[in-house]
Design an enzyme around this catalytic site. Structure first.
Site, PDB file in Angstrom:
ATOM      1  N   LYS A 185       0.801   4.608 -11.020  1.00 41.85           N
ATOM      2  CA  LYS A 185      -0.287   3.696 -10.691  1.00 41.85           C
ATOM      3  C   LYS A 185      -0.693   2.840 -11.890  1.00 41.85           C
ATOM      4  O   LYS A 185      -1.084   1.675 -11.736  1.00 41.85           O
ATOM      5  CB  LYS A 185      -1.484   4.485 -10.156  1.00 41.85           C
ATOM      6  CG  LYS A 185      -1.222   5.152  -8.814  1.00 41.85           C
ATOM      7  CD  LYS A 185      -0.787   4.160  -7.751  1.00 41.85           C
ATOM      8  CE  LYS A 185      -0.651   4.794  -6.380  1.00 41.85           C
ATOM      9  NZ  LYS A 185      -0.260   3.836  -5.326  1.00 41.85           N
TER      10      LYS A 185
ATOM     11  N   TYR B 266       1.972  10.634 -10.799  1.00 39.42           N
ATOM     12  CA  TYR B 266       1.174   9.721  -9.965  1.00 39.42           C
ATOM     13  C   TYR B 266       0.390   8.748 -10.843  1.00 39.42           C
ATOM     14  O   TYR B 266       0.405   7.537 -10.607  1.00 39.42           O
ATOM     15  CB  TYR B 266       0.228  10.536  -9.085  1.00 39.42           C
ATOM     16  CG  TYR B 266      -0.685   9.703  -8.217  1.00 39.42           C
ATOM     17  CD1 TYR B 266      -0.215   9.124  -7.043  1.00 39.42           C
ATOM     18  CD2 TYR B 266      -2.013   9.498  -8.574  1.00 39.42           C
ATOM     19  CE1 TYR B 266      -1.051   8.361  -6.241  1.00 39.42           C
ATOM     20  CE2 TYR B 266      -2.861   8.747  -7.775  1.00 39.42           C
ATOM     21  CZ  TYR B 266      -2.372   8.177  -6.611  1.00 39.42           C
ATOM     22  OH  TYR B 266      -3.206   7.409  -5.821  1.00 39.42           O
TER      23      TYR B 266
ATOM     24  N   ASN C 120       0.792  -1.219   0.000  1.00 38.50           N
ATOM     25  CA  ASN C 120       0.000   0.000   0.000  1.00 38.50           C
ATOM     26  C   ASN C 120       0.830   1.279   0.000  1.00 38.50           C
ATOM     27  O   ASN C 120       0.351   2.335  -0.418  1.00 38.50           O
ATOM     28  CB  ASN C 120      -0.902  -0.023   1.243  1.00 38.50           C
ATOM     29  CG  ASN C 120      -1.455   1.339   1.587  1.00 38.50           C
ATOM     30  OD1 ASN C 120      -2.387   1.831   0.938  1.00 38.50           O
ATOM     31  ND2 ASN C 120      -0.909   1.968   2.614  1.00 38.50           N
TER      32      ASN C 120
ATOM     33  N   ILE D 129     -10.382   8.987  -1.515  1.00 37.26           N
ATOM     34  CA  ILE D 129     -10.667   8.424  -0.201  1.00 37.26           C
ATOM     35  C   ILE D 129     -10.291   9.440   0.873  1.00 37.26           C
ATOM     36  O   ILE D 129      -9.353  10.224   0.705  1.00 37.26           O
ATOM     37  CB  ILE D 129      -9.857   7.117   0.021  1.00 37.26           C
ATOM     38  CG1 ILE D 129     -10.087   6.133  -1.135  1.00 37.26           C
ATOM     39  CG2 ILE D 129     -10.222   6.479   1.363  1.00 37.26           C
ATOM     40  CD1 ILE D 129     -11.492   5.608  -1.273  1.00 37.26           C
TER      41      ILE D 129
END
Length: 249
Positions: free
Chosen positions: A160, A156, A91, A189
């Protein structure tokens, strides 16, 4: 509560806050012994304390996932402590807002080192340990940014997208050896990373989620627990979208 990971040993990187902390706690509640890893010592030890106060078993190991020697050490200490590694959630990651032409080479390298190289290094040593057992499950952390574009987050998104491709290839390489490797791609989130988003963008970001809100760390954690459990025994190479409908529009 069903203890889906009863008796298993679970490793979580980036366990000091947000989704990582929520998943470490969820692993413990599901019956796993937990190794919580992160660069931030105080926050990582706090995660372990939460688990222990709730009656779970956990240890903290300070780790920088972008450093090969530290990832090797992390997995070795896990095996030395518990004798095996059953499930892992890779993570650890970072996110910064920087338009492509304003980004320095150092900023680009740092993003890729942590978010993509860090997952590769995690897989490298976790898989080696699991191959000796002939069984194991791994979940990597990606993002909707690896599927759809997000202006101002080019490095980013690139990192990913790489994690998603890496997961699929790794799942194919090791399926025949009893390993399952999947990836989750959350939308926005409620974590510290959300604070990196410019304030004037937040209302439109929330409005982009058909479900009407951003997600909670615990909602991602529950999905990771399921993917690591025997309930998902026929699932590998899968990119699970946890996005409130964001990417189906």
């Amino acid at each position: 509560m069903t203890r889906q990971l009863d008796g298993k040993v679970g490793l979580v990187t980036g366990a000091s806050s947000g989704i990582g902390r929520a998943t470490a706690i969820a692993f413990a509640r599901s019956g796993a012994k937990v190794i919580a890893a992160s660069r931030r010592v105080i926050e990582g030890e706090e995660t372990v304390r939460y688990i222990q106060e709730a009656g779970g078993e956990a240890i903290f190991i300070k780790t920088d996932v972008s450093k090969e020697a530290e990832m090797e050490m992390l997995v070795n200490k896990t095996i030395d402590t518990y004798g095996r590694l059953d499930c892992a959630f890779n993570n650890a990651g970072i996110a910064t807002f920087s338009p492509l032409c304003d980004m320095s080479e150092e900023d680009w390298d740092y993003m890729i080192d942590v978010n993509l190289k860090g997952v590769w290094l995690s897989l490298k040593y976790e898989i080696r340990a699991m191959l000796k057992q002939g069984v194991g499950t791994i979940v990597n952390m990606a993002s909707i940014g690896g599927i759809v574009g997000c202006a101002g987050y080019t490095s980013y998104c690139a990192s990913k997208g790489g994690v998603i491709a890496l997961t699929r290839a790794a799942a194919l390489e090791y399926a025949q050896f009893g390993l399952r490797i999947n990836v989750v791609s959350p939308a926005f989130i409620e974590t510290n990373m959300l604070a990196t988003v410019p304030a004037d963008m937040l209302p439109q970001i929330k409005a982009r989620h058909p479900i009407g809100r951003v997600g909670k760390p615990e909602e991602v954690a529950e999905a990771v627990v399921w993917l690591c459990s025997d309930a998902a025994s026929f699932v590998t190479g899968h990119n699970m979208m946890i996005d409130g409908g964001y990417t189906v529009q």
